[in-house]
Design a protein around this motif. Structure first.
Motif, short mmCIF file in Angstrom:
data_model
loop_
_atom_site.label_atom_id
_atom_site.label_comp_id
_atom_site.label_asym_id
_atom_site.label_seq_id
_atom_site.Cartn_x
_atom_site.Cartn_y
_atom_site.Cartn_z
N THR A 3 -5.38 1.11 -0.72
CA THR A 3 -5.00 1.80 -1.95
C THR A 3 -3.49 1.83 -2.10
O THR A 3 -2.75 1.99 -1.13
CB THR A 3 -5.53 3.24 -1.92
N LEU A 4 -3.03 1.69 -3.34
CA LEU A 4 -1.61 1.84 -3.64
C LEU A 4 -1.36 3.31 -3.99
O LEU A 4 -1.82 3.80 -5.02
CB LEU A 4 -1.22 0.95 -4.82
N ILE A 5 -0.66 4.02 -3.12
CA ILE A 5 -0.39 5.44 -3.31
C ILE A 5 0.95 5.60 -4.01
O ILE A 5 2.00 5.24 -3.47
CB ILE A 5 -0.38 6.19 -1.96
N LEU A 6 0.92 6.15 -5.22
CA LEU A 6 2.15 6.33 -6.00
C LEU A 6 2.51 7.81 -6.17
O LEU A 6 3.58 8.12 -6.67
CB LEU A 6 1.99 5.68 -7.38
N ASP A 7 1.63 8.69 -5.76
CA ASP A 7 1.90 10.13 -5.84
C ASP A 7 1.32 10.78 -4.60
O ASP A 7 0.22 11.34 -4.62
CB ASP A 7 1.28 10.73 -7.11
N GLY A 8 2.05 10.70 -3.51
CA GLY A 8 1.54 11.22 -2.25
C GLY A 8 2.40 10.76 -1.09
O GLY A 8 3.58 10.44 -1.27
N HIS A 9 1.82 10.73 0.09
CA HIS A 9 2.54 10.28 1.29
C HIS A 9 1.59 9.53 2.20
O HIS A 9 0.37 9.54 2.00
CB HIS A 9 3.16 11.49 2.03
N LYS A 10 2.17 8.88 3.22
CA LYS A 10 1.37 8.12 4.19
C LYS A 10 1.70 8.56 5.61
O LYS A 10 1.46 7.82 6.56
CB LYS A 10 1.61 6.62 4.00
N ILE A 11 2.25 9.74 5.75
CA ILE A 11 2.74 10.19 7.06
C ILE A 11 1.62 10.32 8.09
O ILE A 11 1.82 10.12 9.28
CB ILE A 11 3.53 11.52 6.90
N THR A 12 0.41 10.64 7.64
CA THR A 12 -0.69 10.82 8.59
C THR A 12 -1.10 9.51 9.25
O THR A 12 -1.79 9.53 10.28
CB THR A 12 -1.92 11.45 7.91
N TRP A 13 -0.69 8.38 8.68
CA TRP A 13 -0.99 7.09 9.29
C TRP A 13 0.00 6.76 10.41
O TRP A 13 -0.08 5.70 11.03
CB TRP A 13 -0.98 5.99 8.24
N HIS A 14 0.92 7.70 10.68
CA HIS A 14 1.88 7.56 11.78
C HIS A 14 1.69 8.73 12.75
O HIS A 14 2.63 9.44 13.09
CB HIS A 14 3.30 7.48 11.22
#
Length: 367
Positions: A3-14
């Motif tokens: 998914t392309l996330i444009l309103d959020g974060h991806k910190i949990t994938w780290h």
């Protein structure tokens, strides 16, 4: 593809890095946003860069390469040339993108596109995770008014976007090509024209975001007026199709410019450097009046030395302490806002760092 996330974060994938941070360990940022110069070809009405004045030191090619080498060595995962200057004004941009990619870093560029050289696109597009064109209008005259440039600049940029898309499609590249609109209520007449233009150009996305302001409201952003644009923003999102995503950053647009957190934890994971070489926790603190939060300068010092030094951690610990209040001591809705919200809940409100399942999102290292 995720998914392309444009309103959020991806910190949990780290997760491993977040867990190390929770243990109090010194971690490298996942992402660094930076510019290669403070110069710009435009004078945009909404430009936060006008509030970020600091002592500029020219960024040489050697300094830029040293920074990219250091970043890769200490464990930074992604570099985006997006900050307080227009990096296409630097003669070293194209070489820097190639060098960063060769070092194993995910690379990205945000630009107004006017000085972006069409003849270099074949070279840099394979090295980029995303290329984002910053444009807040879909009509030439309004483009000139909003961006402080000439109407003819509009068609030059449109042609460069069109050429970027052509090369991506011809070569089957993975690079994501998008548009970003910084929205002020005075620009709402351009929401639909720009939405339609993006669809015509066949870019991958259009993201529509709020305008940030400093803590004393220098730019005069009236966040209450964003409520007036809810219906037209929903209309814009309705133009999405299988190859074109239109998204408003609702979480910020409807926030009223307010934060729920008081301490700032995000810069441990996503830092922002000025085009002057200044290292500070984020762009909100670039201005000389925030010198107490300035850490060093990559134009004259190795980033690895800065990161290992006590000053780096003193500043990050200060803004994460009760001596700092992000609600009153820095600008509104910053780069780290969504990461800060999550980390605040994680440390203070019982949120859980759960295992991620399913396919990772796109641009995972741009947190």
């Amino acid at each position: 593809m995720g998914t392309l996330i444009l309103d959020g974060h991806k910190i949990t994938w780290h997760r491993e890095r977040v867990e190390a941070w929770l243990r109090g360990e010194r971690i490298a940022p996942v992402t660094i946003d930076c510019a290669l110069t403070r110069r710009c070809t435009y004078r945009c009405n909404y430009c936060y860069g006008m509030l970020q004045e600091n002592d500029e030191i020219k960024m040489t090619k050697d300094a830029i390469f040293r920074f990219l080498d250091d970043a890769a060595e200490i464990g930074v995962k992604a570099i985006s040339f997006v900050s307080d200057g227009e990096s296409t004004c630097s003669p070293h941009l194209y070489d820097a993108i190639i060098r960063g990619k060769a070092n194993g870093l995910d690379m990205a560029l945000g630009t107004n596109g006017y000085l972006l050289k069409d003849e270099r696109l074949e070279e840099i597009l394979p090295a980029l995770t995303y290329l984002r064109f910053n444009t807040s209008a879909g009509e030439a005259n309004r483009y000139a008014e909003i961006h402080g440039c000439k109407p003819e600049h509009f068609m030059k940029v449109i042609n460069t976007i069109r050429e970027s898309v052509r090369i991506k499609q011809k070569n089957g590249l993975d690079v994501t090509i998008g548009l970003q609109m910084v929205l002020l209520p005075e620009f709402k007449d351009q929401i639909i024209p720009l939405t339609r233009l993006g669809k015509e150009l066949r870019v991958d996305y259009l993201v529509i975001k709020h305008c940030s302001d400093d803590e004393i409201g220098t730019l005069g952003v009236d966040y209450s007026r964003y409520q007036e644009m809810v219906e037209i923003l929903k209309e814009a999102e309705g133009h999405s199709d299988n190859g074109y995503l239109v998204r408003a950053k609702w979480s910020k647009i409807l926030s009223g410019g307010k934060r729920i957190y008081s301490q700032c934890y995000g810069p441990a994971f996503i830092m922002q450097f000025s085009g002057s070489g200044l290292v500070a926790p984020c762009g909100m603190l670039f201005n000389d009046r925030y010198k107490k939060y300035h850490i060093g300068n990559i134009a004259n010092t190795s980033f690895k030395e800065i990161w290992k030094g006590e000053r780096y951690w003193e500043v990050l610990n200060l803004i994460a302490s009760d001596k700092f209040d992000a609600r009153t001591m820095c600008g509104s809705l910053c780069l780290q806002h969504k990461v800060n919200e999550f980390l605040w809940d994680l440390k203070n409100n019982g949120a859980v760092l759960s295992e991620n399942t399913g396919k990772p999102p796109m641009h995972i290292n741009f947190v």
